[in-house]
Design an enzyme around this catalytic site. Sequence first.
Site, mmCIF file in Angstrom:
data_model
loop_
_atom_site.group_PDB
_atom_site.id
_atom_site.type_symbol
_atom_site.label_atom_id
_atom_site.label_comp_id
_atom_site.label_asym_id
_atom_site.label_seq_id
_atom_site.Cartn_x
_atom_site.Cartn_y
_atom_site.Cartn_z
ATOM 1 N N GLU A 206 -1.345 2.489 2.564
ATOM 2 C CA GLU A 206 -1.580 3.240 3.792
ATOM 3 C C GLU A 206 -3.001 2.958 4.241
ATOM 4 O O GLU A 206 -3.887 2.798 3.415
ATOM 5 C CB GLU A 206 -1.424 4.752 3.581
ATOM 6 C CG GLU A 206 -0.019 5.219 3.297
ATOM 7 C CD GLU A 206 0.229 5.485 1.819
ATOM 8 O OE1 GLU A 206 1.377 5.790 1.483
ATOM 9 O OE2 GLU A 206 -0.714 5.360 1.011
ATOM 10 N N ALA B 277 -12.260 -1.316 -1.311
ATOM 11 C CA ALA B 277 -13.590 -1.024 -0.783
ATOM 12 C C ALA B 277 -14.538 -2.179 -1.048
ATOM 13 O O ALA B 277 -14.496 -2.786 -2.119
ATOM 14 C CB ALA B 277 -14.155 0.247 -1.408
ATOM 15 N N TYR C 195 -5.120 -6.847 6.303
ATOM 16 C CA TYR C 195 -3.829 -6.730 5.629
ATOM 17 C C TYR C 195 -2.785 -7.628 6.292
ATOM 18 O O TYR C 195 -1.965 -8.247 5.609
ATOM 19 C CB TYR C 195 -3.369 -5.275 5.581
ATOM 20 C CG TYR C 195 -4.342 -4.356 4.891
ATOM 21 C CD1 TYR C 195 -5.032 -4.763 3.749
ATOM 22 C CD2 TYR C 195 -4.603 -3.087 5.373
ATOM 23 C CE1 TYR C 195 -5.946 -3.933 3.116
ATOM 24 C CE2 TYR C 195 -5.509 -2.242 4.745
ATOM 25 C CZ TYR C 195 -6.178 -2.679 3.617
ATOM 26 O OH TYR C 195 -7.071 -1.848 2.998
ATOM 27 N N ASN D 212 -8.477 2.152 11.689
ATOM 28 C CA ASN D 212 -9.197 1.119 10.937
ATOM 29 C C ASN D 212 -8.612 -0.258 11.253
ATOM 30 O O ASN D 212 -7.938 -0.885 10.434
ATOM 31 C CB ASN D 212 -9.154 1.422 9.436
ATOM 32 C CG ASN D 212 -10.127 0.569 8.653
ATOM 33 O OD1 ASN D 212 -10.649 -0.431 9.151
ATOM 34 N ND2 ASN D 212 -10.375 0.953 7.410
#
Length: 183
Positions: A135, A102, A147, A140
Amino acid sequence: MHEKTLPCPRGSGRLPGSSAFKGALSREGFPDVRFRRMEEADLDQVAEIEKSIFSMPWSRQAFLDSIRLAHTIYVVAELGGRIVGYCGCYQVLEEAEITNVAVEKSYRGRGIAFQMLETLMQIGKSQGAFAYTLEVRASNLTAIRLYEKLGFQSFGTRKNFYDKPVEDAVIMWRHWQVAEGTP
């Protein structure tokens, strides 16, 4: 005390190599952002960020319980004494599951998540983790692209994995070659 060091990912600084990493580092291009291990004193700020971003946030207690475990790694991004992001994983032998990523909304798009995750994985690698999984919500796309930039690949989906709203998760993995230590 003398501390062994190893090169940071992308050759942009130095990262203490011990499993008891407690130091901080600033990366080139991020002179004011420090990436360091999460501490109990950070948890109020971490819980506030978590609550502001996620529909089913972890509690302060859940983070406290996690950082106290010997097989976890949690990293924060700190700017001027303020926590602006965090990430963490659980490590079992050579594998690690990334559980949280986050960045405060006003600090997104500046490469902080990328640097935090590189720091997290470098610490894990120094502790023997050579495979990482996570995950991510299928919708998103920003996170999925991040990633992928870090070398993760999609390996399937978990149907209806998320609640509020119900959504599939994309399962992603990143592997280093153990003998070479390269992605």
